[in-house]
Design a protein around this motif. Structure first.
Motif, PDB file in Angstrom:
ATOM      1  N   MET A   1     -20.183 -52.726 -15.946  1.00 31.87           N
ATOM      2  CA  MET A   1     -20.419 -54.170 -15.894  1.00 31.87           C
ATOM      3  C   MET A   1     -21.687 -54.510 -16.658  1.00 31.87           C
ATOM      4  O   MET A   1     -22.663 -53.775 -16.594  1.00 31.87           O
ATOM      5  N   ARG A   2     -21.675 -55.629 -17.365  1.00 35.03           N
ATOM      6  CA  ARG A   2     -22.874 -56.098 -18.069  1.00 35.03           C
ATOM      7  C   ARG A   2     -23.748 -56.864 -17.082  1.00 35.03           C
ATOM      8  O   ARG A   2     -23.320 -57.876 -16.519  1.00 35.03           O
ATOM      9  N   ILE A   3     -24.955 -56.363 -16.874  1.00 39.65           N
ATOM     10  CA  ILE A   3     -25.860 -56.954 -15.890  1.00 39.65           C
ATOM     11  C   ILE A   3     -27.193 -57.275 -16.550  1.00 39.65           C
ATOM     12  O   ILE A   3     -27.771 -56.430 -17.254  1.00 39.65           O
ATOM     13  N   GLY A   4     -27.681 -58.481 -16.320  1.00 34.53           N
ATOM     14  CA  GLY A   4     -28.983 -58.890 -16.825  1.00 34.53           C
ATOM     15  C   GLY A   4     -30.003 -58.898 -15.707  1.00 34.53           C
ATOM     16  O   GLY A   4     -29.705 -59.336 -14.590  1.00 34.53           O
ATOM     17  N   ILE A   5     -31.190 -58.405 -16.014  1.00 39.30           N
ATOM     18  CA  ILE A   5     -32.301 -58.426 -15.057  1.00 39.30           C
ATOM     19  C   ILE A   5     -33.441 -59.195 -15.708  1.00 39.30           C
ATOM     20  O   ILE A   5     -34.004 -58.747 -16.715  1.00 39.30           O
ATOM     21  N   ILE A  15     -34.203 -52.495  -9.407  1.00 36.37           N
ATOM     22  CA  ILE A  15     -32.779 -52.845  -9.497  1.00 36.37           C
ATOM     23  C   ILE A  15     -32.202 -52.395 -10.829  1.00 36.37           C
ATOM     24  O   ILE A  15     -31.114 -51.803 -10.889  1.00 36.37           O
ATOM     25  N   ALA A  16     -32.928 -52.642 -11.908  1.00 28.50           N
ATOM     26  CA  ALA A  16     -32.432 -52.276 -13.233  1.00 28.50           C
ATOM     27  C   ALA A  16     -32.218 -50.774 -13.358  1.00 28.50           C
ATOM     28  O   ALA A  16     -31.184 -50.312 -13.868  1.00 28.50           O
ATOM     29  N   ALA A  17     -33.185 -49.987 -12.905  1.00 29.04           N
ATOM     30  CA  ALA A  17     -33.080 -48.535 -13.034  1.00 29.04           C
ATOM     31  C   ALA A  17     -31.936 -47.976 -12.200  1.00 29.04           C
ATOM     32  O   ALA A  17     -31.192 -47.098 -12.649  1.00 29.04           O
ATOM     33  N   LEU A  18     -31.773 -48.480 -10.981  1.00 26.74           N
ATOM     34  CA  LEU A  18     -30.700 -47.982 -10.119  1.00 26.74           C
ATOM     35  C   LEU A  18     -29.324 -48.358 -10.664  1.00 26.74           C
ATOM     36  O   LEU A  18     -28.383 -47.550 -10.616  1.00 26.74           O
ATOM     37  N   LEU A  19     -29.184 -49.573 -11.197  1.00 28.91           N
ATOM     38  CA  LEU A  19     -27.896 -49.980 -11.759  1.00 28.91           C
ATOM     39  C   LEU A  19     -27.591 -49.212 -13.041  1.00 28.91           C
ATOM     40  O   LEU A  19     -26.436 -48.862 -13.315  1.00 28.91           O
ATOM     41  N   ASP A  20     -28.615 -48.940 -13.837  1.00 32.27           N
ATOM     42  CA  ASP A  20     -28.416 -48.119 -15.025  1.00 32.27           C
ATOM     43  C   ASP A  20     -27.961 -46.713 -14.630  1.00 32.27           C
ATOM     44  O   ASP A  20     -27.043 -46.144 -15.232  1.00 32.27           O
ATOM     45  N   ARG A  21     -28.592 -46.141 -13.602  1.00 29.72           N
ATOM     46  CA  ARG A  21     -28.217 -44.809 -13.140  1.00 29.72           C
ATOM     47  C   ARG A  21     -26.760 -44.772 -12.676  1.00 29.72           C
ATOM     48  O   ARG A  21     -26.074 -43.741 -12.779  1.00 29.72           O
ATOM     49  N   VAL A  26     -27.090 -52.405 -18.678  1.00 27.94           N
ATOM     50  CA  VAL A  26     -28.183 -53.224 -18.162  1.00 27.94           C
ATOM     51  C   VAL A  26     -29.081 -53.701 -19.291  1.00 27.94           C
ATOM     52  O   VAL A  26     -29.502 -52.914 -20.156  1.00 27.94           O
ATOM     53  N   ALA A  27     -29.378 -54.995 -19.274  1.00 28.20           N
ATOM     54  CA  ALA A  27     -30.358 -55.583 -20.187  1.00 28.20           C
ATOM     55  C   ALA A  27     -31.453 -56.227 -19.350  1.00 28.20           C
ATOM     56  O   ALA A  27     -31.163 -56.921 -18.368  1.00 28.20           O
ATOM     57  N   VAL A  28     -32.707 -56.009 -19.711  1.00 30.51           N
ATOM     58  CA  VAL A  28     -33.828 -56.566 -18.958  1.00 30.51           C
ATOM     59  C   VAL A  28     -34.679 -57.443 -19.870  1.00 30.51           C
ATOM     60  O   VAL A  28     -34.694 -57.273 -21.093  1.00 30.51           O
ATOM     61  N   ALA A  58     -33.935 -54.065 -23.860  1.00 24.58           N
ATOM     62  CA  ALA A  58     -35.078 -54.870 -23.408  1.00 24.58           C
ATOM     63  C   ALA A  58     -35.495 -55.852 -24.495  1.00 24.58           C
ATOM     64  O   ALA A  58     -35.540 -55.512 -25.672  1.00 24.58           O
ATOM     65  N   ALA A  59     -35.785 -57.064 -24.078  1.00 25.55           N
ATOM     66  CA  ALA A  59     -36.259 -58.113 -24.994  1.00 25.55           C
ATOM     67  C   ALA A  59     -36.966 -59.175 -24.171  1.00 25.55           C
ATOM     68  O   ALA A  59     -36.931 -59.145 -22.933  1.00 25.55           O
ATOM     69  N   GLU A  60     -37.600 -60.131 -24.839  1.00 28.01           N
ATOM     70  CA  GLU A  60     -38.282 -61.202 -24.106  1.00 28.01           C
ATOM     71  C   GLU A  60     -37.295 -62.147 -23.440  1.00 28.01           C
ATOM     72  O   GLU A  60     -37.609 -62.757 -22.417  1.00 28.01           O
ATOM     73  N   ARG A  61     -36.089 -62.253 -23.994  1.00 26.53           N
ATOM     74  CA  ARG A  61     -35.029 -63.075 -23.415  1.00 26.53           C
ATOM     75  C   ARG A  61     -33.717 -62.310 -23.476  1.00 26.53           C
ATOM     76  O   ARG A  61     -33.558 -61.402 -24.294  1.00 26.53           O
ATOM     77  N   LEU A  62     -32.771 -62.691 -22.631  1.00 29.35           N
ATOM     78  CA  LEU A  62     -31.443 -62.105 -22.725  1.00 29.35           C
ATOM     79  C   LEU A  62     -30.793 -62.563 -24.025  1.00 29.35           C
ATOM     80  O   LEU A  62     -30.751 -63.757 -24.319  1.00 29.35           O
ATOM     81  N   THR A  63     -30.278 -61.617 -24.785  1.00 30.65           N
ATOM     82  CA  THR A  63     -29.707 -61.953 -26.087  1.00 30.65           C
ATOM     83  C   THR A  63     -28.207 -62.185 -26.025  1.00 30.65           C
ATOM     84  O   THR A  63     -27.639 -62.794 -26.936  1.00 30.65           O
ATOM     85  N   THR A  64     -27.556 -61.685 -24.981  1.00 33.14           N
ATOM     86  CA  THR A  64     -26.127 -61.942 -24.772  1.00 33.14           C
ATOM     87  C   THR A  64     -25.904 -62.281 -23.302  1.00 33.14           C
ATOM     88  O   THR A  64     -26.715 -61.931 -22.436  1.00 33.14           O
TER      89      THR A  64
END
Length: 331
Positions: A1-5, A15-21, A26-28, A58-64
């Motif tokens: 699943m595509r998840i944004g943090i 949350i990001a690390a656990l979902l990535d694992r 994951v995009a943060v 990782a970016a300053e904003r979600l790109t997608t």
């Protein structure tokens, strides 16, 4: 699943690390040194839920646009973060992992087309350094969206988290927010003094102030018609008794909370913000009590004094001595 943090600090980073694992895409969002560290070395997690290096986007904003997003900024940064990422968040499920009482109302004004869910993170995590978080005490995450039964969106979001950490969709989420607000009253004195939560509570004079702010919060909640939810050992009947107790007897509750935190110093989210040179959430924690009191025709002098003291300390960039902090009025 595509998840944004949105916000890869202590809570969002966990949350990001656990979902990535768990295998999610994951995009943060992050800024400055945090963004540079995650880009170069990944997002590092250690502590109570194990070790993992998450190679997330990782970016300053979600790109997608993700399929679901978790907003994990500090409360004072949530509005700006929602507006900056509005295009990616519009029409999807957005989970507001925030302290205080007002996150869902804030998000509804910015993202009226999105399915909004509130979340309360009851585990303790520390932002050790840019791109590195440590879970110091495990705990549950409660999700919901009002005073009734959780919606299907809340249940779906809870199921995503429940696969990687203790999480549950709960009824009476508003009551859970108030119960968590009572718990969060332990954060201000550490941020004022630089001491851990445990040491602040155990100090005879500072512990009285922590207790007074908690008791005042509980009383304001009852005056506002709140039905407290069972959170971190607190319950509606227990808090009713707590609200009646004299201060010396009421001190037993925060002392019990300190014992449950264990031996690892708990800095609290407010002190962590100060140590990172960031503005604190004081206006959304103790300040929320002051506003709720005013709305019900009451006053909250203890919490008002704490808010004013924090504003002065932040402006001057100083911590108070024990004697200075102990001089705060508690009635």
């Amino acid at each position: 699943m595509r998840i944004g943090i949105i916000g890869a600090g202590a809570i969002g980073g966990t949350i990001a690390a656990l979902l990535d694992r768990a295998g999610h895409e994951v995009a943060v969002t992050a800024r400055g040194e945090g963004l540079a560290a995650i880009t170069a070395h990944g997002l590092q997690l250690d502590g109570a839920w194990g070790d993992h290096v998450a190679r997330v986007s990782a970016a300053e904003r979600l790109t997608t646009a993700p399929e679901v997003a978790f907003v994990c900024t500090k409360a004072q940064d949530a509005a700006a973060a929602l507006r900056e990422n509005a295009d990616a968040l519009r029409g999807i499920t957005v989970v507001m992992v925030q302290n205080g009482l007002e996150a869902l109302q804030l998000a509804a004004g910015i993202l009226p087309e999105s399915e909004l869910v509130g979340a309360l993170a009851l585990y303790a995590a520390r932002y050790v350094e840019p791109g590195h978080v440590t879970v110091t005490a495990p705990g549950s995450t409660y999700l919901g969206d009002g005073s009734g039964e959780p919606t299907e969106a809340a249940r779906r979001a809870a199921a995503i988290l429940a696969a990687v950490m203790p999480a549950v969709a709960t009824r009476n989420f508003s009551g859970a927010q108030w119960s968590k607000l009572v718990v969060n009253m332990v954060n201000a004195l550490p941020a004022l003094t630089g001491m851990s939560v445990q040491d602040t509570i155990r100090d005879a004079r500072l512990g009285r102030i922590v207790t007074a702010s908690m008791r005042e919060t509980v009383r304001v909640g009852f005056a506002s018609g709140v039905r407290y939810a069972s959170v971190q050992g607190l319950s509606h009947p227990l808090l009713r008794v707590f609200s009646w107790l004299p201060l010396w007897a009421a001190r037993a509750l925060p002392r019990l909370m300190a014992r449950r935190m264990g031996s690892v110093p708990n800095l609290g989210s407010t002190l962590q913000s100060r140590r990172r040179g960031r503005a604190t959430e004081i206006d959304f924690l103790n300040g929320a009590v002051v506003r709720a009191a005013a709305a019900s025709g009451r006053t909250a002098p203890v919490n008002e004094a704490i808010v004013e003291a924090m504003h002065r300390a932040e402006h001057a960039g100083v911590y108070l001595s024990r004697d200075e902090a102990a001089a705060l009025p508690i009635g």
